[in-house]
Design a protein around this motif. Structure first.
Motif: not given
Length: 75
Positions: A63-69
């Motif tokens: 979730d964090f990685a896709f949010g940042k992306a």
């Protein structure tokens, strides 16, 4: 033509059972259950707890990685 009734697997004609008979059957089935020991229950609890925590970490990380992306792409 003659009609025949299909019998149930137990051979009964599908009549209703009384609540007392049902209760006795439930108790008889519960006596067949092999209950886990307290040690097994504690072990299973910790196995499930660790599994859930690992899955939570994976989902939170994704979730964090896709949010940042998404912020990098659309911001």
């Amino acid at each position: 033509m003659s009609e025949t009734r299909a019998s149930t697997p137990s051979g009964k004609s599908g009549g209703r059972t009384s609540p007392a008979t049902f209760y006795r059957q439930v108790v008889a089935e519960l006596r067949k259950v092999v209950w886990p020991t307290q040690n097994q229950v504690v072990t299973y609890f910790f196995v499930v707890l660790v599994f859930v925590l690992v899955m939570m970490a994976i989902v939170a990380g994704l979730d964090f990685a896709f949010g940042k992306a998404m912020f990098a792409v659309f911001a």
